[in-house]
Scaffold this motif. Structure first.
Motif, mmCIF file in Angstrom:
data_model
loop_
_atom_site.group_PDB
_atom_site.id
_atom_site.type_symbol
_atom_site.label_atom_id
_atom_site.label_comp_id
_atom_site.label_asym_id
_atom_site.label_seq_id
_atom_site.Cartn_x
_atom_site.Cartn_y
_atom_site.Cartn_z
ATOM 1 N N MET A 152 0.844 -1.195 0.000
ATOM 2 C CA MET A 152 0.000 0.000 0.000
ATOM 3 C C MET A 152 0.884 1.251 0.000
ATOM 4 S SD MET A 152 -1.320 0.175 3.967
ATOM 5 C CE MET A 152 -1.956 -1.509 3.953
ATOM 6 N N LYS A 153 0.382 2.286 -0.627
ATOM 7 C CA LYS A 153 1.094 3.556 -0.688
ATOM 8 C C LYS A 153 0.322 4.587 0.130
ATOM 9 C CE LYS A 153 3.281 6.659 -4.030
ATOM 10 N NZ LYS A 153 3.419 6.993 -5.467
ATOM 11 N N VAL A 154 0.985 5.142 1.141
ATOM 12 C CA VAL A 154 0.321 6.038 2.087
ATOM 13 C C VAL A 154 0.892 7.441 1.995
ATOM 14 C CG1 VAL A 154 -0.005 6.542 4.541
ATOM 15 C CG2 VAL A 154 -0.316 4.215 3.696
ATOM 16 N N GLY A 155 0.007 8.419 1.929
ATOM 17 C CA GLY A 155 0.413 9.818 1.987
ATOM 18 C C GLY A 155 0.231 10.343 3.396
ATOM 19 N N LEU A 156 1.294 10.890 3.970
ATOM 20 C CA LEU A 156 1.223 11.437 5.323
ATOM 21 C C LEU A 156 0.739 12.884 5.246
ATOM 22 C CD1 LEU A 156 1.723 11.184 8.364
ATOM 23 C CD2 LEU A 156 4.112 11.832 7.951
ATOM 24 N N PHE A 157 -0.427 13.123 5.796
ATOM 25 C CA PHE A 157 -1.032 14.453 5.839
ATOM 26 C C PHE A 157 -0.749 15.049 7.209
ATOM 27 C CE2 PHE A 157 -5.474 16.408 6.723
ATOM 28 C CZ PHE A 157 -4.983 17.696 6.583
ATOM 29 N N VAL A 158 0.067 16.093 7.234
ATOM 30 C CA VAL A 158 0.436 16.753 8.489
ATOM 31 C C VAL A 158 -0.275 18.099 8.551
ATOM 32 C CG1 VAL A 158 2.320 17.700 9.879
ATOM 33 C CG2 VAL A 158 2.680 15.612 8.558
ATOM 34 N N PRO A 159 -1.295 18.236 9.380
ATOM 35 C CA PRO A 159 -2.022 19.505 9.486
ATOM 36 C C PRO A 159 -1.099 20.666 9.819
ATOM 37 C CG PRO A 159 -3.228 17.757 10.574
ATOM 38 C CD PRO A 159 -1.887 17.188 10.217
ATOM 39 N N CYS A 160 -1.489 21.865 9.402
ATOM 40 C CA CYS A 160 -0.590 23.015 9.502
ATOM 41 C C CYS A 160 -0.185 23.322 10.942
ATOM 42 C CB CYS A 160 -1.216 24.234 8.833
ATOM 43 S SG CYS A 160 -2.954 24.528 9.203
ATOM 44 N N TYR A 161 -1.106 23.187 11.883
ATOM 45 C CA TYR A 161 -0.738 23.511 13.269
ATOM 46 C C TYR A 161 0.189 22.462 13.866
ATOM 47 C CZ TYR A 161 -4.139 20.121 15.068
ATOM 48 O OH TYR A 161 -4.821 18.967 15.365
ATOM 49 N N VAL A 162 0.077 21.214 13.407
ATOM 50 C CA VAL A 162 1.026 20.184 13.838
ATOM 51 C C VAL A 162 2.398 20.488 13.263
ATOM 52 C CG1 VAL A 162 1.619 17.727 13.722
ATOM 53 C CG2 VAL A 162 -0.759 18.425 14.070
ATOM 54 N N ASN A 163 2.435 20.861 12.000
ATOM 55 C CA ASN A 163 3.694 21.190 11.343
ATOM 56 C C ASN A 163 4.391 22.362 12.032
ATOM 57 O OD1 ASN A 163 5.575 20.954 9.004
ATOM 58 N ND2 ASN A 163 4.814 22.998 8.559
ATOM 59 N N ALA A 164 3.616 23.364 12.425
ATOM 60 C CA ALA A 164 4.189 24.587 12.980
ATOM 61 C C ALA A 164 4.507 24.491 14.467
ATOM 62 C CB ALA A 164 3.240 25.760 12.728
ATOM 63 N N VAL A 165 3.666 23.776 15.223
ATOM 64 C CA VAL A 165 3.785 23.798 16.679
ATOM 65 C C VAL A 165 4.229 22.458 17.265
ATOM 66 C CG1 VAL A 165 2.561 24.367 18.828
ATOM 67 C CG2 VAL A 165 1.936 25.516 16.701
ATOM 68 N N TYR A 166 3.821 21.347 16.644
ATOM 69 C CA TYR A 166 4.114 20.024 17.194
ATOM 70 C C TYR A 166 4.776 19.111 16.154
ATOM 71 C CZ TYR A 166 0.762 21.724 20.652
ATOM 72 O OH TYR A 166 0.118 22.478 21.593
ATOM 73 N N ASN A 205 -6.920 17.477 -3.063
ATOM 74 C CA ASN A 205 -7.426 16.382 -3.889
ATOM 75 C C ASN A 205 -6.393 15.979 -4.952
ATOM 76 O OD1 ASN A 205 -10.162 14.915 -4.532
ATOM 77 N ND2 ASN A 205 -9.340 15.522 -6.518
ATOM 78 N N ASP A 206 -5.820 16.974 -5.624
ATOM 79 C CA ASP A 206 -4.828 16.701 -6.671
ATOM 80 C C ASP A 206 -3.547 16.109 -6.096
ATOM 81 O OD1 ASP A 206 -6.617 17.722 -8.509
ATOM 82 O OD2 ASP A 206 -5.682 19.707 -8.584
ATOM 83 N N LEU A 207 -3.145 16.597 -4.924
ATOM 84 C CA LEU A 207 -1.870 16.194 -4.339
ATOM 85 C C LEU A 207 -1.906 14.780 -3.767
ATOM 86 C CD1 LEU A 207 0.877 17.601 -3.941
ATOM 87 C CD2 LEU A 207 0.113 18.271 -1.659
ATOM 88 N N PHE A 208 -3.056 14.398 -3.203
ATOM 89 C CA PHE A 208 -3.133 13.116 -2.507
ATOM 90 C C PHE A 208 -3.903 12.049 -3.290
ATOM 91 C CE2 PHE A 208 -2.038 15.799 1.113
ATOM 92 C CZ PHE A 208 -1.179 14.976 1.843
ATOM 93 N N GLU A 209 -4.378 12.376 -4.470
ATOM 94 C CA GLU A 209 -5.205 11.446 -5.239
ATOM 95 C C GLU A 209 -4.486 10.126 -5.530
ATOM 96 O OE1 GLU A 209 -7.413 11.266 -9.634
ATOM 97 O OE2 GLU A 209 -6.441 13.116 -8.934
ATOM 98 N N GLU A 210 -3.173 10.157 -5.715
ATOM 99 C CA GLU A 210 -2.428 8.972 -6.132
ATOM 100 C C GLU A 210 -2.273 7.925 -5.030
ATOM 101 O OE1 GLU A 210 2.031 9.308 -6.136
ATOM 102 O OE2 GLU A 210 1.586 11.457 -6.104
ATOM 103 N N PHE A 211 -2.513 8.301 -3.782
ATOM 104 C CA PHE A 211 -2.246 7.399 -2.665
ATOM 105 C C PHE A 211 -3.413 6.447 -2.405
ATOM 106 C CE2 PHE A 211 0.446 11.118 -1.843
ATOM 107 C CZ PHE A 211 1.675 10.502 -1.683
ATOM 108 N N ASP A 212 -3.057 5.259 -1.885
ATOM 109 C CA ASP A 212 -4.085 4.291 -1.502
ATOM 110 C C ASP A 212 -4.781 4.733 -0.222
ATOM 111 O OD1 ASP A 212 -3.399 2.436 -3.598
ATOM 112 O OD2 ASP A 212 -1.621 1.941 -2.438
ATOM 113 N N TYR A 213 -3.998 5.319 0.696
ATOM 114 C CA TYR A 213 -4.529 5.824 1.967
ATOM 115 C C TYR A 213 -3.874 7.164 2.270
ATOM 116 C CZ TYR A 213 -6.077 0.994 2.796
ATOM 117 O OH TYR A 213 -6.673 -0.238 2.687
ATOM 118 N N ILE A 214 -4.606 7.995 2.984
ATOM 119 C CA ILE A 214 -4.087 9.276 3.467
ATOM 120 C C ILE A 214 -4.237 9.255 4.981
ATOM 121 C CG2 ILE A 214 -4.311 11.780 3.372
ATOM 122 C CD1 ILE A 214 -6.017 11.026 0.687
ATOM 123 N N VAL A 215 -3.141 9.463 5.697
ATOM 124 C CA VAL A 215 -3.146 9.291 7.146
ATOM 125 C C VAL A 215 -2.686 10.578 7.822
ATOM 126 C CG1 VAL A 215 -2.186 7.977 9.072
ATOM 127 C CG2 VAL A 215 -2.730 6.821 6.918
#
Length: 246
Positions: free
Chosen positions: A1-15, A63-73
């Motif tokens: 499986m191919k997974v895209g890691l989605f890191v929300p902006c506040y997690v990226n900036a603060v945590y 949608n365009d960026l993560f469309e290729e992945f089997d799962y987005i986490v």
């Protein structure tokens, strides 16, 4: 499986440590994981503030960026819930179809439901009080909301119990809101702070060393109250506990 890691902006900036722990966990279980560097905010703050039109370009980009992945986490129930539940309606207004909503998961949900994790390598010899965030319970079904009167379950608690040394406790009202609610905390700060104080005191009454949960936004809100009142309890994202020792 191919997974895209989605890191929300506040997690990226603060945590950022939460994002790193998420990556470590996924790769530990042999997942082919990638982090698309062009990802941005999912648009939840704009939509929740009443400006759904401002969120639409972000939804299309996601949608365009993560469309290729089997799962987005994602290590965030609220952001994962927004993509899952709100994107289809937003994009339908423009005659578009969301190709990502059906494959986005909170990280704990992914570990429990998709990978079916039954063993974790780390140790965390501490007493932790579990905070059940509203989005996680009611949108992503990470646990049983008390108003449903169904057999209790908690995917997050089940995962925590796989970590050696952890003692998991919960406050008396196990799924009471902490009062953050994104824009709610800005528009109704007095009520938000009162709710946060009540929730922090409930966790503190368990005599736990840490408050943990699957959503950094709730932990951030309660952590501010803890710091202001100089309380001895500490905050930690559940993913950091699950990744202990990696």
């Amino acid at each position: 499986m191919k997974v895209g890691l989605f890191v929300p902006c506040y997690v990226n900036a603060v945590y950022p440590e939460v994002a790193l722990a998420s990556y470590k966990l996924l790769t530990h279980f042999g997942v082919d994981v990638d982090y698309p560097v062009d990802q941005t905010c999912c648009g939840q703050p704009m939509a929740n503030a009443g400006f759904e039109g401002k969120a639409l370009p972000l939804a299309k980009q996601f949608n365009d960026l993560f469309e290729e992945f089997d799962y987005i986490v994602a290590p965030s129930g609220s952001c994962a819930g927004f993509v899952k539940d709100t994107y289809p309606r937003l994009m339908e207004k423009e005659g578009c179809t969301s190709k990502v909503s059906g494959k986005v998961y909170d990280l704990c949900e992914f570990l429990y439901d998709i990978l079916k994790v039954d063993k974790l390598p780390g140790k965390f010899p501490h007493k932790v009080s579990l905070h059940n965030s509203c989005h996680g319970l009611r949108e992503l079904k990470l646990g049983s909301a008390s108003e449903l009167n169904i057999k209790p379950y908690s995917k997050v608690k089940a995962l925590l119990n796989l970590v050696e040394g952890v003692k998991v406790v919960e406050p008396i009202r196990v799924d009471e809101c902490c009062g953050f609610g994104g824009m709610f905390s800005i528009e109704e700060p007095a009520i938000s702070i009162r709710m946060g104080n009540d929730r922090v005191n409930g966790h503190s009454d368990t005599e736990a060393e840490y408050i943990t949960g699957a959503d950094s936004s709730c932990l951030m809100h309660m952590g501010g109250i803890v710091d202001k009142n100089k309380m001895p309890i500490k905050m930690i994202h559940v993913v950091e506990i699950l990744a202990a020792g990696l």
